[in-house]
Design a protein around this motif. Structure first.
Motif, PDB file in Angstrom:
ATOM      1  N   LYS A 692       0.822  -1.213   0.000  1.00  0.00           N
ATOM      2  CA  LYS A 692       0.000   0.000   0.000  1.00  0.00           C
ATOM      3  C   LYS A 692       0.855   1.262   0.000  1.00  0.00           C
ATOM      4  O   LYS A 692       0.495   2.279   0.586  1.00  0.00           O
ATOM      5  CB  LYS A 692      -0.970  -0.004   1.187  1.00  0.00           C
ATOM      6  CG  LYS A 692      -1.919  -1.204   1.175  1.00  0.00           C
ATOM      7  CD  LYS A 692      -3.038  -1.070   2.196  1.00  0.00           C
ATOM      8  CE  LYS A 692      -3.788  -2.376   2.381  1.00  0.00           C
ATOM      9  NZ  LYS A 692      -4.357  -2.931   1.135  1.00  0.00           N
ATOM     10  N   LEU A 693       1.998   1.166  -0.659  1.00  0.00           N
ATOM     11  CA  LEU A 693       2.926   2.302  -0.709  1.00  0.00           C
ATOM     12  C   LEU A 693       3.088   2.763  -2.147  1.00  0.00           C
ATOM     13  O   LEU A 693       2.956   1.954  -3.080  1.00  0.00           O
ATOM     14  CB  LEU A 693       4.297   1.880  -0.146  1.00  0.00           C
ATOM     15  CG  LEU A 693       4.305   1.578   1.357  1.00  0.00           C
ATOM     16  CD1 LEU A 693       5.579   0.837   1.749  1.00  0.00           C
ATOM     17  CD2 LEU A 693       4.173   2.882   2.142  1.00  0.00           C
ATOM     18  N   PRO A 694       3.369   4.024  -2.330  1.00  0.00           N
ATOM     19  CA  PRO A 694       3.554   4.523  -3.702  1.00  0.00           C
ATOM     20  C   PRO A 694       4.880   4.033  -4.289  1.00  0.00           C
ATOM     21  O   PRO A 694       5.813   3.724  -3.557  1.00  0.00           O
ATOM     22  CB  PRO A 694       3.583   6.036  -3.532  1.00  0.00           C
ATOM     23  CG  PRO A 694       4.063   6.252  -2.138  1.00  0.00           C
ATOM     24  CD  PRO A 694       3.585   5.085  -1.321  1.00  0.00           C
ATOM     25  N   LEU A 695       4.918   3.996  -5.619  1.00  0.00           N
ATOM     26  CA  LEU A 695       6.169   3.660  -6.292  1.00  0.00           C
ATOM     27  C   LEU A 695       7.130   4.829  -6.174  1.00  0.00           C
ATOM     28  O   LEU A 695       6.722   5.987  -6.247  1.00  0.00           O
ATOM     29  CB  LEU A 695       5.909   3.383  -7.774  1.00  0.00           C
ATOM     30  CG  LEU A 695       5.160   2.089  -8.101  1.00  0.00           C
ATOM     31  CD1 LEU A 695       4.816   2.037  -9.581  1.00  0.00           C
ATOM     32  CD2 LEU A 695       5.983   0.876  -7.694  1.00  0.00           C
ATOM     33  N   PRO A 696       8.424   4.532  -5.957  1.00  0.00           N
ATOM     34  CA  PRO A 696       9.407   5.630  -5.950  1.00  0.00           C
ATOM     35  C   PRO A 696       9.342   6.391  -7.279  1.00  0.00           C
ATOM     36  O   PRO A 696       8.990   5.825  -8.321  1.00  0.00           O
ATOM     37  CB  PRO A 696      10.747   4.897  -5.815  1.00  0.00           C
ATOM     38  CG  PRO A 696      10.421   3.544  -5.274  1.00  0.00           C
ATOM     39  CD  PRO A 696       9.042   3.220  -5.742  1.00  0.00           C
ATOM     40  N   ASP A 697       9.737   7.638  -7.231  1.00  0.00           N
ATOM     41  CA  ASP A 697       9.666   8.483  -8.432  1.00  0.00           C
ATOM     42  C   ASP A 697      10.438   7.901  -9.609  1.00  0.00           C
ATOM     43  O   ASP A 697      10.044   8.051 -10.759  1.00  0.00           O
ATOM     44  CB  ASP A 697      10.242   9.880  -8.115  1.00  0.00           C
ATOM     45  CG  ASP A 697       9.291  10.648  -7.214  1.00  0.00           C
ATOM     46  OD1 ASP A 697       8.104  10.223  -7.120  1.00  0.00           O
ATOM     47  OD2 ASP A 697       9.720  11.642  -6.605  1.00  0.00           O
ATOM     48  N   ALA A 698      11.544   7.257  -9.292  1.00  0.00           N
ATOM     49  CA  ALA A 698      12.416   6.776 -10.367  1.00  0.00           C
ATOM     50  C   ALA A 698      11.812   5.584 -11.115  1.00  0.00           C
ATOM     51  O   ALA A 698      12.364   5.140 -12.111  1.00  0.00           O
ATOM     52  CB  ALA A 698      13.775   6.386  -9.801  1.00  0.00           C
ATOM     53  N   VAL A 699      10.719   5.084 -10.588  1.00  0.00           N
ATOM     54  CA  VAL A 699      10.120   3.900 -11.217  1.00  0.00           C
ATOM     55  C   VAL A 699       9.012   4.328 -12.179  1.00  0.00           C
ATOM     56  O   VAL A 699       8.088   5.047 -11.791  1.00  0.00           O
ATOM     57  CB  VAL A 699       9.566   2.933 -10.142  1.00  0.00           C
ATOM     58  CG1 VAL A 699       8.870   1.743 -10.808  1.00  0.00           C
ATOM     59  CG2 VAL A 699      10.683   2.478  -9.221  1.00  0.00           C
ATOM     60  N   GLU A 700       9.128   3.867 -13.396  1.00  0.00           N
ATOM     61  CA  GLU A 700       8.146   4.186 -14.436  1.00  0.00           C
ATOM     62  C   GLU A 700       6.774   3.627 -14.024  1.00  0.00           C
ATOM     63  O   GLU A 700       6.692   2.500 -13.544  1.00  0.00           O
ATOM     64  CB  GLU A 700       8.601   3.528 -15.740  1.00  0.00           C
ATOM     65  CG  GLU A 700       8.090   4.180 -17.010  1.00  0.00           C
ATOM     66  CD  GLU A 700       8.579   3.413 -18.239  1.00  0.00           C
ATOM     67  OE1 GLU A 700       7.885   3.420 -19.263  1.00  0.00           O
ATOM     68  OE2 GLU A 700       9.652   2.789 -18.157  1.00  0.00           O
TER      69      GLU A 700
END
Lengths: 720, 720
Positions: A692-700
């Protein structure tokens, strides 16, 4: 000086002819014998090959002459002059000691003894004040291996003066396992159908059988199991033995023995017996007679490979007997004829509630010392099943009295199958170099495999073949590298993957340094890339059901738990990973105390194995300072990025090689990149349900939903 | 004069290089473009090819240039100079009329109109007093066909001066039917697996797809049905249409359209419909939408081939509708896009008690005139199923208002499968040249097929492909001849089989006159040999169950009579043969009265069809004066003898061609001889049970018993 220029023009035409017009379809593998365009180099080679003297006479020396003829014609446009004696200046001499009475002037008996029957020496000597290149060994097969090594020097543009090469194989049995069925389907085969055309055997000998033998001999492979470990007893009937015998006859001059898979229930299926109980006298007699029958057709028959009591195969369990009792039944039948049994340790049961990773160890370790002397226990590199990355199998180091054979998979069942460029030698090397600590530091897996740690006479390495009917043998051109590297590592498991790759690239494609370095770079990073976009940080077995194609971490609730994905990743709101510490399945207790201790603590466990051994919260803090969730996501992204980078690098090589192979490879790399993204997106969307966590920014960000991925059902995925 | 000799030496090296070292594996088919060693001839060609002018620009002209480059480099070691204009002396000009404003000086508009879109002219002209070779046609595909014809002249060492060739295809649709399944198995395929790698499409375009298109274009084939008539509806889903579209794009520049097989129940299987009733509006709409969808992916899509109501396939019968109603459903959907339906007449039912040979006629004849204008009814050459010899199908001549397409089998399901050398063009020719008498004498089958008898615009010929993944495409090298001959006969069904074979031999193997005449002799007699050792005198359908491999006249009591052998041979103590006269099934009444009368009397019925139409006693006196039993036995022996003679003849050619193909063919011929004996012995022993007569002295005695033959069960026979 007009004349040479005309000749050069004609030669140039010839070059254009061979480079541009003749399709490079990959059939010639690493035996391309590409013309050596560097005139100086070619002349230096020609100067050392005035004549080739081969005093021995055998089918194998005919093979040697044939190979030299092909190679020297193609590389140097010369027709070698063969003699049986009359050694001259700049002669190549290829002979066993008994054909060369003067050999002891140059090579001592001790050194010759150390070669065994397969090792060889290539040595530049001065015989009667004349420079000579000597290729010697104690048997004709050794001369063949030496010849291929010599040709490799030419293929890779090395010097052939002042040579002093001594090469002795570290393992006895260097063998391909074909999971080929009698109907020409290939289990986990991604390169067309089986190359064995059983229907036309023994009457038709296809050229491909001969070229298969050439290719294998060139990398030191000395055995082939023709049939699938999920065995059909029919192959042990006379009609099929006769077919196998025809292949054995083709392979014999190349030093390659034929082996078959033995179905444990064969005495009932093709005999008239009511039981296959290994302790039943009639059963023992049946196998004894069967072995005698086989040897009457195939005098140099190698022996049996057996998968028993595993995934539906019959075995000694059916009669309450042990794996040793099962193996010994066959071993006793083969022993009088010099045959061996390769008994697979890949035994696990859906009825055993214990961690699948532990079952082989639990079953085999207590049997150490109970196997006949002509039995090798064949152990997969890891305890599950050829995953992109597994810790070494705990049986390595646990059965000191038993010779353990390594089973590597060359076919890429779990590593992108037919299309992904993954140089598996990196995986093999990683496993072989791992220290088991079973006899203290330095007890590496390789020392168990080569028999040196416990001084075993028998030793071996098996590779599950990636060969099929496709024109380039392996579907993916880079699949050839895995076949090649397997052979080279079986001969010398201490060899460097990168050096092996360099040679392979040069022999297969080009000696252009930029081409070699760029391709080597792509290959070297490819396995880590695959781990990253498939199963980073110790994840495993989360692929598609049955066909094992693509990601499917959602597989659950099947008829057996240990074939599902959720069983292995254990993802939930509390975290992810399989706890194999003492608080979990305690699989770690099967390793040496040193390893158990190191791996039991997530902080000292190598992160590449973290989720193999530990169940950890999503917010667990990794070495990098990032959370587990972030690291996981970033690894997936890194895997995809590596495939993208590889394409960019490959694209710089467009003009360096033939267009046919360049384009073929490029299209496969684009499939790989697409599928890497599929893995990343499907797995991260799936795990995100729990983190339930967002994807890091670097991940498309994925452009499909988890439901899209779950609903996608590939039809007719190959390999089953 | 030293210089030329050195060049010649280098050239000789080059020849040796290309002849001996490079394996001739058959991949290049009849496009070997073998170097022309006759210097005078080569020079005469070079003199006429100073420059090649191609003003048109298209993907097809790129293909033309590429083919000329390959061919001229290989045959003449020259790199052709291409221009768009600037016509010079000894120029080849390849252009459509609109690119050549001066063309009407040499070729009249009438003649151009007569060429249609595919016909071509090759003409030697004097343009501005310069000798020019002109290749012209109304569309780029025609130029490609003309180019291949021109190259054939070089390949067969013909003169290329004073040319005046006009060639117009006699049939519109010249098409291969691939019985290839989506899992890459091939029904009745004996050359490995399917060449269509659906799993990797559309992303990977294999070089073989391009070479497939080249080969087909070179013989005038302009269509390909990618999938099995026993169809899988999945091929009509978007994912597969996209894959088919990738192939269509590859094939388009070669003038080849892609067709698919349509499963009649697709609206229910992949749509959400509850019925597939052809008169249901929703069903019509579904097919209309599906056609629109397909054309959105494949703008030049050819249409559908359908097997309905036959051997388990769904069809209009399921809804009480006619074959015309079924065909028209699809035809209406395709018509707005220019597509066609090929609706197979191979319809028969296990529930119909009538002679299977009569059922297609009974069902289709009443529907004559009811089919939409874009429907072709595709009729097998005979009324049963591609037997070694069948009388022509009674539908030929029975449906004047309907264009009937010929369906020949190129794959040798009933003619020795993968291994027997049987030149099928003799079979095709025999059928095409047969007079149906439907509109009086001269109403040959060929005139029905090419549309000329009834002035149909649509016409076509389909060949069930023998192509697979084997390196030589067709398994048997001589299978290539059948593919080649099929294409040539589809273009011109009036052509001579022997001339076609001569060209093929020269292009594929050698222009050596002795090689050509010997090989032609073997080929020309091969089909009659197969009839003799399999099913002489009108026997049919007595082959192995299911796999159709080898003899099995004893097959009886299966779940459907018309799949057994005893149903067809009717052997008993009273005689042998199927009575199809008015005293029997009366199938003869389906033919024209002239044929009915001739064939009804065993004395005037051609003996080659005798047991097809008559049940006769064993002692029946044949034309030769011998009894039926004796003749039968002698025919079987003659068939075997022909295979033995063929081997002897082939053995005289050992030094004439490359060793790889020579040996490959020899081993297949030996299998053929062995299997011919198997057929002879098994059939004669079986029939002898009923005749109770001794074998004639001239017939070799079997060395096995009938029981031996009946007990032999081949495992994993290919093709099913």
């Amino acid at each position: 000086m007009k004349r040479p220029s005309i000749i050069l023009f004609v030669l140039a035409l010839l070059c254009l002819y061979s480079t541009n017009v003749l399709a490079k379809d990959g059939y010639k593998l690493w035996l391309q014998y590409e013309k050596i365009e560097n005139k100086e180099l070619a002349e230096s080679y020609l100067n050392s090959i005035h004549q080739i003297t081969i005093p021995n006479h055998s089918a194998t020396t005919d093979v040697i002459k044939n190979e030299l003829s092909i190679a020297l014609k193609d590389m140097l446009s010369t027709f070698p002059v063969f003699t049986e004696d009359g050694i001259k200046k700049n002669n190549i001499v290829i002979a066993t000691p008994e054909s060369l009475p003067w050999l002891d002037e140059f090579i001592g008996q001790n050194q010759l003894d150390g070669l065994g029957q397969e090792g060889f020496i290539i040595k530049s000597i001065q015989y009667k004040n004349q420079p000579i290149t000597l290729i010697t060994g104690n048997a004709d097969a050794a001369l063949l291996y030496g010849t291929f090594e010599f040709l490799k020097l030419l293929q890779t543009h090395q010097s052939i003066v002042d040579l002093n090469i001594v090469s002795v194989p570290k393992t006895k049995i260097r063998i391909l396992n074909h999971w080929d069925n009698l109907d020409r389907t290939v289990e986990r085969g991604y390169a067309g159908s089986s190359i064995w055309n059983w229907h036309l055997l023994p009457d038709h000998i296809n050229q491909q059988y001969i070229d298969y033998a050439r290719a294998n001999a060139s990398i030191g492979i000395n055995g082939t199991v023709l049939t699938n470990v999920n065995a059909n007893a029919l192959v042990l009937t006379a009609a099929y033995i006769e077919k196998a015998a025809a292949l054995a006859k083709v392979f014999e001059p190349y030093g390659i023995k034929v082996y078959l898979t033995a179905r444990f229930s064969a005495p009932m299926e093709i005999g008239q017996l009511k039981t296959s109980d290994p302790l039943d006298e009639e059963v023992q007699k049946w196998w004894n007679d069967k072995a005698t029958e086989i040897y009457s057709y195939i005098p140099n028959f190698g022996g049996f490979l057996v998968k028993a009591d595993s995934e539906g195969q019959p075995g000694p369990h059916n009669y309450g007997r042990t794996q040793a009792e099962g193996a010994n039944l066959l071993a006793k039948a083969l022993k009088p004829h010099g045959g061996i049994v390769m008994w697979r340790a890949f035994v696990y049961s859906e009825n055993t509630p214990d961690d699948r990773a532990k079952q082989a160890y639990n079953e085999f370790k207590p049997l150490d010392g109970e196997f006949e002397s002509n039995v090798l226990v064949q152990v997969k590199n890891g305890a599950i099943d050829f995953q992109p990355r597994e810790p070494f199998h705990p049986l390595f180091g646990a059965m000191p009295k038993t010779p353990l054979m390594m089973e590597f998979q060359i076919t890429q069942e779990y590593l992108g199958q037919g299309t992904h460029l993954v140089y598996l030698s990196k995986l093999y090397e990683e496993v072989l170099n791992t220290d088991t600590y079973c006899k203290g530091p330095g007890s590496t897996v390789v020392k168990i495999i080569d028999g040196s740690l416990e001084n075993h006479q028998l030793s071996g390495m098996a590779g599950v073949s990636n060969i099929g009917s496709d024109r380039n043998w392996t579907g993916n051109h880079f699949g050839q590298a895995n076949w090649y590297a397997f052979g080279k590592l079986a001969w010398n498991p201490y060899a460097s993957s990168e050096k092996i790759a360099e040679d392979w690239i040069a022999m297969t494609f080009s000696n252009d340094p930029k081409f070699i370095s760029t391709t080597l770079d792509i290959m070297s990073k490819s396995r880590e890339a695959a781990v990253n976009y498939m199963t980073p940080l110790g994840l495993h077995h989360i692929m598609g059901w049955n066909h094992h194609y693509g990601p499917a971490p959602w597989i659950t609730d099947k008829h057996r738990d240990d074939w599902t994905s959720t069983y292995y990743h254990q993802a939930g709101s509390d975290g992810i990973g399989f706890d194999r510490t003492s608080s979990g399945s305690d699989a770690l207790s099967q390793y040496s105390p040193y390893i158990e201790k190191q791996f039991s603590n997530p902080k000292t466990c190598p992160e590449k194995y973290l989720l193999w051994f530990h169940h950890l919260p999503w917010a667990y803090r990794m070495e990098s300072g990032k959370t587990l969730w972030e690291e996981l996501a970033l690894h997936y992204q890194a895997g995809v990025d590596q495939t993208t980078t590889a394409i960019k690098k490959w694209s710089t090589l467009e003009k360096s090689i033939d267009n046919e192979r360049y384009q073929h490879i490029l299209s496969f790399m684009k499939i790989q990149e697409k599928e890497a993204k599929w893995w990343r997106d499907a797995c991260l969307l799936y795990f995100q349900q729990f983190s339930k966590l967002p994807l890091p920014d670097a991940v498309e960000k994925p452009n499909k939903t988890l439901e899209d991925f779950k609903n996608y059902k590939p039809h007719f995925a190959p390999g089953i």
